[in-house]
Structures are given as structure tokens and as C-alpha cells.
Design a protein around this motif. Sequence first.
Motif, mmCIF file in Angstrom:
data_model
loop_
_atom_site.group_PDB
_atom_site.id
_atom_site.type_symbol
_atom_site.label_atom_id
_atom_site.label_comp_id
_atom_site.label_asym_id
_atom_site.label_seq_id
_atom_site.Cartn_x
_atom_site.Cartn_y
_atom_site.Cartn_z
ATOM 1 N N LYS A 53 0.822 -1.220 0.000
ATOM 2 C CA LYS A 53 0.000 0.000 0.000
ATOM 3 C C LYS A 53 0.855 1.268 0.000
ATOM 4 C CE LYS A 53 -3.974 -2.128 2.061
ATOM 5 N NZ LYS A 53 -4.253 -2.936 3.172
ATOM 6 N N VAL A 54 1.932 1.222 -0.784
ATOM 7 C CA VAL A 54 2.811 2.379 -0.936
ATOM 8 C C VAL A 54 2.697 2.824 -2.382
ATOM 9 C CG1 VAL A 54 5.198 3.175 -0.872
ATOM 10 C CG2 VAL A 54 4.384 1.577 0.851
ATOM 11 N N ALA A 55 2.191 4.025 -2.592
ATOM 12 C CA ALA A 55 2.023 4.509 -3.960
ATOM 13 C C ALA A 55 3.365 4.900 -4.567
ATOM 14 C CB ALA A 55 1.056 5.690 -3.987
ATOM 15 N N ASP A 56 4.170 5.623 -3.826
ATOM 16 C CA ASP A 56 5.448 6.150 -4.300
ATOM 17 C C ASP A 56 6.557 5.179 -3.898
ATOM 18 O OD1 ASP A 56 7.898 7.575 -4.565
ATOM 19 O OD2 ASP A 56 6.859 9.484 -4.278
ATOM 20 N N VAL A 57 7.272 4.626 -4.889
ATOM 21 C CA VAL A 57 8.300 3.627 -4.589
ATOM 22 C C VAL A 57 9.414 4.180 -3.710
ATOM 23 C CG1 VAL A 57 7.866 2.234 -6.642
ATOM 24 C CG2 VAL A 57 9.578 4.061 -6.730
ATOM 25 N N ARG A 58 9.597 5.486 -3.714
ATOM 26 C CA ARG A 58 10.651 6.078 -2.886
ATOM 27 C C ARG A 58 10.329 5.976 -1.405
ATOM 28 N NH1 ARG A 58 10.592 11.769 -5.762
ATOM 29 N NH2 ARG A 58 8.406 11.297 -5.364
ATOM 30 N N GLU A 59 9.083 5.646 -1.079
ATOM 31 C CA GLU A 59 8.675 5.517 0.325
ATOM 32 C C GLU A 59 8.938 4.123 0.894
ATOM 33 O OE1 GLU A 59 4.558 6.564 0.485
ATOM 34 O OE2 GLU A 59 4.903 8.610 -0.170
ATOM 35 N N ILE A 60 9.266 3.169 0.054
ATOM 36 C CA ILE A 60 9.448 1.792 0.531
ATOM 37 C C ILE A 60 10.679 1.724 1.436
ATOM 38 C CG2 ILE A 60 9.867 -0.603 -0.111
ATOM 39 C CD1 ILE A 60 8.357 -0.024 -2.738
ATOM 40 N N GLN A 61 10.439 1.270 2.660
ATOM 41 C CA GLN A 61 11.483 1.139 3.679
ATOM 42 C C GLN A 61 11.471 -0.283 4.241
ATOM 43 O OE1 GLN A 61 13.562 3.763 4.454
ATOM 44 N NE2 GLN A 61 12.519 4.820 2.789
ATOM 45 N N SER A 62 12.434 -0.593 5.069
ATOM 46 C CA SER A 62 12.500 -1.916 5.702
ATOM 47 C C SER A 62 11.218 -2.246 6.449
ATOM 48 C CB SER A 62 13.688 -1.991 6.658
ATOM 49 O OG SER A 62 14.891 -1.991 5.932
ATOM 50 N N VAL A 63 10.623 -1.262 7.070
ATOM 51 C CA VAL A 63 9.391 -1.500 7.826
ATOM 52 C C VAL A 63 8.296 -2.049 6.907
ATOM 53 C CG1 VAL A 63 8.483 0.862 7.599
ATOM 54 C CG2 VAL A 63 7.814 -0.534 9.549
ATOM 55 N N HIS A 64 8.272 -1.619 5.663
ATOM 56 C CA HIS A 64 7.278 -2.128 4.723
ATOM 57 C C HIS A 64 7.550 -3.587 4.367
ATOM 58 C CE1 HIS A 64 7.084 2.283 4.012
ATOM 59 N NE2 HIS A 64 5.800 2.009 4.152
ATOM 60 N N LEU A 65 8.821 -3.954 4.273
ATOM 61 C CA LEU A 65 9.171 -5.338 3.957
ATOM 62 C C LEU A 65 8.825 -6.255 5.122
ATOM 63 C CD1 LEU A 65 12.528 -4.858 2.041
ATOM 64 C CD2 LEU A 65 10.181 -4.716 1.213
ATOM 65 N N HIS A 66 8.996 -5.752 6.340
ATOM 66 C CA HIS A 66 8.596 -6.530 7.518
ATOM 67 C C HIS A 66 7.074 -6.649 7.572
ATOM 68 C CE1 HIS A 66 12.510 -7.127 9.432
ATOM 69 N NE2 HIS A 66 12.823 -5.985 8.838
ATOM 70 N N PHE A 86 10.267 -12.446 -1.835
ATOM 71 C CA PHE A 86 11.292 -11.431 -1.627
ATOM 72 C C PHE A 86 12.325 -11.306 -2.748
ATOM 73 C CE2 PHE A 86 9.169 -11.513 2.358
ATOM 74 C CZ PHE A 86 9.205 -10.189 2.761
ATOM 75 N N PRO A 87 12.773 -12.380 -3.399
ATOM 76 C CA PRO A 87 13.697 -12.178 -4.529
ATOM 77 C C PRO A 87 13.056 -11.380 -5.671
ATOM 78 C CG PRO A 87 13.799 -14.443 -3.783
ATOM 79 C CD PRO A 87 12.664 -13.795 -3.054
ATOM 80 N N GLU A 88 11.768 -11.600 -5.909
ATOM 81 C CA GLU A 88 11.079 -10.834 -6.958
ATOM 82 C C GLU A 88 11.026 -9.359 -6.595
ATOM 83 O OE1 GLU A 88 10.305 -11.684 -9.900
ATOM 84 O OE2 GLU A 88 10.504 -13.839 -9.717
ATOM 85 N N LEU A 89 10.673 -9.087 -5.345
ATOM 86 C CA LEU A 89 10.625 -7.695 -4.900
ATOM 87 C C LEU A 89 12.019 -7.077 -4.924
ATOM 88 C CD1 LEU A 89 9.149 -5.239 -3.815
ATOM 89 C CD2 LEU A 89 9.350 -6.237 -1.515
ATOM 90 N N ARG A 90 13.013 -7.839 -4.474
ATOM 91 C CA ARG A 90 14.385 -7.334 -4.458
ATOM 92 C C ARG A 90 14.876 -7.025 -5.876
ATOM 93 N NH1 ARG A 90 16.732 -11.420 -2.293
ATOM 94 N NH2 ARG A 90 15.818 -11.000 -0.282
ATOM 95 N N ALA A 91 14.528 -7.868 -6.842
ATOM 96 C CA ALA A 91 14.922 -7.627 -8.237
ATOM 97 C C ALA A 91 14.287 -6.329 -8.751
ATOM 98 C CB ALA A 91 14.510 -8.808 -9.110
ATOM 99 N N PHE A 92 13.024 -6.113 -8.419
ATOM 100 C CA PHE A 92 12.341 -4.884 -8.816
ATOM 101 C C PHE A 92 13.002 -3.671 -8.158
ATOM 102 C CE2 PHE A 92 8.494 -2.051 -7.994
ATOM 103 C CZ PHE A 92 8.522 -1.456 -9.250
ATOM 104 N N LEU A 93 13.292 -3.771 -6.866
ATOM 105 C CA LEU A 93 13.914 -2.654 -6.152
ATOM 106 C C LEU A 93 15.330 -2.385 -6.682
ATOM 107 C CD1 LEU A 93 12.688 -3.456 -2.529
ATOM 108 C CD2 LEU A 93 11.851 -1.639 -4.044
ATOM 109 N N ASN A 94 16.060 -3.434 -7.010
ATOM 110 C CA ASN A 94 17.399 -3.242 -7.601
ATOM 111 C C ASN A 94 17.300 -2.560 -8.964
ATOM 112 O OD1 ASN A 94 19.373 -4.151 -5.740
ATOM 113 N ND2 ASN A 94 18.699 -6.250 -6.106
ATOM 114 N N TRP A 95 16.293 -2.903 -9.739
ATOM 115 C CA TRP A 95 16.057 -2.258 -11.029
ATOM 116 C C TRP A 95 15.802 -0.765 -10.819
ATOM 117 C CZ3 TRP A 95 11.681 0.098 -13.176
ATOM 118 C CH2 TRP A 95 11.690 0.266 -14.571
#
Length: 133
Positions: A53-66, A86-95
Motif C-alpha cells: 500500500k505504498v504509492a510512491d516507490v521512494r517511500e518503501i522502507q524496511s518497515v514495509h518489507l517486515h 522477496f527475490p522478486e521484490l528485491r529484483a524490482f527494487l534493484n532495477w
Amino acid sequence: MAQRARQLIEHEIQNYLYQNLLQDYLESKRREIKPASLRDKKILLEKIGEILKVADVREIQSVHLHKLFTELSRRRLTPKTIRNYFPELRAFLNWLRRRGIIHEVPLGPEIKVPEPQGNGKNPSRSSRQPRKN
């Protein structure tokens, strides 16, 4: 002037929306992976987006992953299934990071998958001890 400023801000916001960037990411993967894999990746990342439920990807923090981990656990998914998200999300975040959209990939939770009992293999007949009569 205020109308133009509002339009510029709205346009700028569109550049960072999870859903828009997800579409760009998937488009970048279209030539690299099979259609079925692309479809699975899309479904998984859309589910993640709904949970975060984060619209702006710049807001994604560790708390969201937890939070993601907690929600997936609440849905009674196995640790192994949860770990697959998590690998799928991590690949997207690395991109996103490689494109300068985010500065760093947040750390996710440590997900422990229980080891199977034994080695999971049945010894062949020839390697077993001979029967004593």
C-alpha cells in the motif's frame, strides 16, 4: 501559474508510482523471460503492491518489507512460499536503484525455512546393509 505548477507536480508524481514503474519493469523483462514467467512475476509483484500500500516507490522502507512478511505469514503461507516473494521484490527494487529512482534497497526480514528431516533421499537397495536372517 498555479494550474501549471499543479500539472508539473502531478506529472512528477506519476514517475514514481509503484504501479507505473512496475509496468515499466515488466516491459523491460519482456524480451528476457518467457511469457508464463513474466505473467507470474506480474501477479506476484501486484500482490506485493497491494499488501505494501505504498504509492510512491521512494517511500518503501524496511518497515514495509517486515509488514509484507507479517501479512504473508498471517495468510498462513509457508516460510518457503513467503521467501519466494522477496527475490522478486528485491529484483524490482534493484532495477529501481540502477535507474536512480531509489538510492538503496531496504533490508528485508530474515526468513528461516526449516530443514527437511533426514537427507530426503532413500538409500538404494545396493547401498543398504544386507538383511540378517
